[in-house]
Design a protein around this motif. Structure first.
Motif, PDB file in Angstrom:
ATOM      1  N   GLY A 152      64.571  84.711  75.938  1.00 45.45           N
ATOM      2  CA  GLY A 152      63.876  85.191  74.756  1.00 45.45           C
ATOM      3  C   GLY A 152      64.845  85.739  73.722  1.00 45.45           C
ATOM      4  O   GLY A 152      64.686  85.515  72.520  1.00 45.45           O
ATOM      5  N   VAL A 153      65.864  86.439  74.184  1.00 45.27           N
ATOM      6  CA  VAL A 153      66.895  86.967  73.290  1.00 45.27           C
ATOM      7  C   VAL A 153      67.647  85.828  72.625  1.00 45.27           C
ATOM      8  O   VAL A 153      67.919  85.862  71.416  1.00 45.27           O
ATOM      9  CB  VAL A 153      67.860  87.884  74.065  1.00 45.27           C
ATOM     10  CG1 VAL A 153      69.100  88.218  73.232  1.00 45.27           C
ATOM     11  CG2 VAL A 153      67.146  89.162  74.469  1.00 45.27           C
ATOM     12  N   TYR A 154      67.997  84.815  73.397  1.00 38.78           N
ATOM     13  CA  TYR A 154      68.720  83.673  72.834  1.00 38.78           C
ATOM     14  C   TYR A 154      67.908  83.016  71.722  1.00 38.78           C
ATOM     15  O   TYR A 154      68.439  82.629  70.678  1.00 38.78           O
ATOM     16  CB  TYR A 154      69.026  82.669  73.942  1.00 38.78           C
ATOM     17  CG  TYR A 154      69.952  81.564  73.521  1.00 38.78           C
ATOM     18  CD1 TYR A 154      71.325  81.772  73.460  1.00 38.78           C
ATOM     19  CD2 TYR A 154      69.465  80.305  73.179  1.00 38.78           C
ATOM     20  CE1 TYR A 154      72.183  80.759  73.069  1.00 38.78           C
ATOM     21  CE2 TYR A 154      70.318  79.290  72.787  1.00 38.78           C
ATOM     22  CZ  TYR A 154      71.680  79.524  72.733  1.00 38.78           C
ATOM     23  OH  TYR A 154      72.526  78.521  72.336  1.00 38.78           O
ATOM     24  N   LEU A 155      66.603  82.924  71.927  1.00 38.72           N
ATOM     25  CA  LEU A 155      65.722  82.264  70.957  1.00 38.72           C
ATOM     26  C   LEU A 155      65.527  83.095  69.693  1.00 38.72           C
ATOM     27  O   LEU A 155      65.549  82.561  68.580  1.00 38.72           O
ATOM     28  CB  LEU A 155      64.368  81.991  71.619  1.00 38.72           C
ATOM     29  CG  LEU A 155      63.269  81.393  70.749  1.00 38.72           C
ATOM     30  CD1 LEU A 155      63.636  79.983  70.283  1.00 38.72           C
ATOM     31  CD2 LEU A 155      61.943  81.371  71.520  1.00 38.72           C
ATOM     32  N   ILE A 156      65.368  84.399  69.835  1.00 34.31           N
ATOM     33  CA  ILE A 156      64.913  85.234  68.719  1.00 34.31           C
ATOM     34  C   ILE A 156      66.041  86.019  68.052  1.00 34.31           C
ATOM     35  O   ILE A 156      65.834  86.637  67.000  1.00 34.31           O
ATOM     36  CB  ILE A 156      63.827  86.219  69.221  1.00 34.31           C
ATOM     37  CG1 ILE A 156      62.987  86.776  68.054  1.00 34.31           C
ATOM     38  CG2 ILE A 156      64.448  87.358  70.030  1.00 34.31           C
ATOM     39  CD1 ILE A 156      62.175  85.756  67.333  1.00 34.31           C
ATOM     40  N   HIS A 157      67.247  85.996  68.595  1.00 35.11           N
ATOM     41  CA  HIS A 157      68.275  86.915  68.090  1.00 35.11           C
ATOM     42  C   HIS A 157      68.758  86.635  66.660  1.00 35.11           C
ATOM     43  O   HIS A 157      69.171  87.586  65.987  1.00 35.11           O
ATOM     44  CB  HIS A 157      69.481  86.963  69.047  1.00 35.11           C
ATOM     45  CG  HIS A 157      70.431  85.828  68.886  1.00 35.11           C
ATOM     46  ND1 HIS A 157      70.298  84.638  69.563  1.00 35.11           N
ATOM     47  CD2 HIS A 157      71.569  85.692  68.125  1.00 35.11           C
ATOM     48  CE1 HIS A 157      71.286  83.837  69.239  1.00 35.11           C
ATOM     49  NE2 HIS A 157      72.070  84.442  68.367  1.00 35.11           N
ATOM     50  N   PRO A 158      68.773  85.397  66.134  1.00 33.24           N
ATOM     51  CA  PRO A 158      69.319  85.210  64.785  1.00 33.24           C
ATOM     52  C   PRO A 158      68.664  86.076  63.710  1.00 33.24           C
ATOM     53  O   PRO A 158      69.378  86.774  62.975  1.00 33.24           O
ATOM     54  CB  PRO A 158      69.142  83.710  64.533  1.00 33.24           C
ATOM     55  CG  PRO A 158      69.227  83.107  65.892  1.00 33.24           C
ATOM     56  CD  PRO A 158      68.486  84.078  66.761  1.00 33.24           C
ATOM     57  N   PRO A 159      67.321  86.075  63.555  1.00 32.29           N
ATOM     58  CA  PRO A 159      66.769  86.929  62.491  1.00 32.29           C
ATOM     59  C   PRO A 159      67.005  88.412  62.742  1.00 32.29           C
ATOM     60  O   PRO A 159      67.197  89.186  61.782  1.00 32.29           O
ATOM     61  CB  PRO A 159      65.268  86.599  62.513  1.00 32.29           C
ATOM     62  CG  PRO A 159      65.013  85.999  63.849  1.00 32.29           C
ATOM     63  CD  PRO A 159      66.265  85.283  64.213  1.00 32.29           C
ATOM     64  N   ILE A 160      67.011  88.830  63.990  1.00 33.57           N
ATOM     65  CA  ILE A 160      67.228  90.249  64.286  1.00 33.57           C
ATOM     66  C   ILE A 160      68.672  90.631  63.990  1.00 33.57           C
ATOM     67  O   ILE A 160      68.942  91.690  63.401  1.00 33.57           O
ATOM     68  CB  ILE A 160      66.858  90.547  65.751  1.00 33.57           C
ATOM     69  CG1 ILE A 160      65.360  90.334  65.946  1.00 33.57           C
ATOM     70  CG2 ILE A 160      67.265  91.970  66.140  1.00 33.57           C
ATOM     71  CD1 ILE A 160      64.903  90.428  67.369  1.00 33.57           C
ATOM     72  N   LEU A 161      69.608  89.780  64.367  1.00 32.91           N
ATOM     73  CA  LEU A 161      71.017  90.072  64.100  1.00 32.91           C
ATOM     74  C   LEU A 161      71.301  90.073  62.607  1.00 32.91           C
ATOM     75  O   LEU A 161      72.007  90.952  62.096  1.00 32.91           O
ATOM     76  CB  LEU A 161      71.900  89.060  64.827  1.00 32.91           C
ATOM     77  CG  LEU A 161      73.402  89.363  64.837  1.00 32.91           C
ATOM     78  CD1 LEU A 161      74.027  88.972  66.174  1.00 32.91           C
ATOM     79  CD2 LEU A 161      74.127  88.626  63.715  1.00 32.91           C
TER      80      LEU A 161
END
Length: 392
Positions: free
Chosen positions: A337-346
């Protein structure tokens, strides 16, 4: 994770855990995901790499050297390790499921999350955060994105799942012909050592040859073709190692010895590449490829680090990290889930940190920590409690 290192459903992970209890593999997975975050945080502030959003300041030689070493080191092994694990457990999955179910499972676990990123998460990130997606209304830009076929090249970090899906399809078709991996028992003797040396040489040579013919800007699935020989070979090595139980039975002493040798050889080679390859003068063209000794040396260095770090992680995690408490279990369950969603959060975190007065290295460390907390929280409390939990 004891089937595919990314894209497992929660139920499949639980089932795999209960079957084989390879908890050190789960721990390698979430560790590599955190390194992915650190790589993209480094891309944000360093003078190297490509990322949706960059906040680069003037850096001195020391800072540039730090980022160059760190990012090159990570790039040389961390994703290749996941391809090896994927190949290893692909053989097990095919044995259990057969051709049709194996491919259907891979389309669900790898293809659907990739499409979700390409059609939703990526466009939203580029339009609202990095602002690299045009200036019209979002709906208009999204339709243009579909119409001109640009979405096909917008895999972002999900290039890994896209590539792994292609590898799985090819592997499934090969197995459909009746071929099956031979049982290769690890002995940890001189013959195994010679095989490791030959494997490193093949990886270095094939990478060099591809980079001779491919320009620096070439891209397939959002990856430079010059990186694929390493990934293909590591996936194939994993598949070939399954029946001999390499992950669990390769002797620890053998792993440590060959990891030490490979990494020791890599140190002076890397120093020579920096001193004589033009890096200190800001000349980076030869590192990117072409028929020159600098590119050849870099390809050899990457192969040494790839195999050396793979063997080292196998020995260290198997000995010291083959267990999980509640925290490690939670990190493992949310890794994909982190791999999928991390770009906008980062990227959102980097925008918020823009005014923070720190040097580039400190900001990269801070961004890694902030993005990791935000991404794991988003996975645990949003993705895994939504209808998307079936694919994350």
């Amino acid at each position: 994770m004891t089937d595919i290192p990314m894209g497992e459903t929660a139920g499949a992970v639980t089932e795999a855990r209960s079957a084989s209890r390879l908890l050190f593999i789960d721990n390698i997975r979430w560790s590599m995901i955190i390194l992915v975050l650190s790589m993209h945080a480094s891309d944000t502030y360093s003078p190297f790499g490509y990322w949706y959003y960059v906040d680069r300041q003037q850096t001195g030689l020391g800072t540039a050297l730090f980022f160059g070493v760190y990012q090159s080191f990570l790039q040389a092994f961390f994703m290749a390790a996941l391809f090896f694990i994927a190949g290893y457990f692909s053989a097990a999955a095919y044995d259990r499921k057969g051709f049709s179910r194996f491919l259907r499972d891979r389309f669900v676990r790898l293809g659907l999350p990739t499409l979700l990123y390409m059609l939703v998460i990526g466009p939203l990130t580029e339009y609202f955060l990095s602002r690299t997606w045009g200036s019209g209304f979002f709906g208009h830009q999204w339709l243009l994105h579909l119409k001109d076929g640009e979405w096909l090249s917008e895999t972002g970090p999900m290039w890994f799942c896209a590539a792994l899906l292609v590898f799985a399809i090819i592997y499934g078709l090969i197995r459909l012909t009746g071929w099956k991996e031979s049982r290769i028992e690890p002995a940890g003797d001189r013959r195994d050592g010679a095989a490791v040396a030959i494997f490193i040489a093949i990886m270095a040579a094939s990478t060099f040859l591809v980079r001779v013919g491919m320009s620096e800007g070439a891209s397939v699935l959002n990856v430079h073709p010059g990186d694929f020989p390493q990934y293909i070979l590591m996936f194939a090595a994993g598949a070939l190692g399954y029946r001999g139980h390499w992950i669990t039975e390769l002797p620890e002493r053998f792993c440590i010895q060959w990891a030490s040798l490979a990494l020791t050889l890599a140190i002076p080679l890397f120093a020579a590449l920096i001193l004589f390859g033009g890096g200190l003068q800001g000349e980076r063209a030869q590192y990117a490829g072409g028929f020159n000794p600098v590119s050849a040396g870099k390809c050899l260095w990457e192969a040494l680090v790839c195999v050396g770090m793979g063997l080292l992680m196998l020995a260290v995690y198997r000995r010291h990290f083959d267990r999980q408490g509640p925290v490690a279990r939670w990190l493992s369950d949310n890794a994909f889930g982190v791999y999928l969603i991390h770009p906008p959060i980062l990227i959102g975190s980097a925008i918020l940190l823009h005014a923070v007065a720190l040097n580039a290295i400190a900001k990269a460390l801070l961004l890694t920590a902030v993005a990791a907390v935000g991404s794991f929280a988003a996975s645990a409390f949003v993705l895994r409690k939504s209808p998307l939990r079936a694919i994350v």
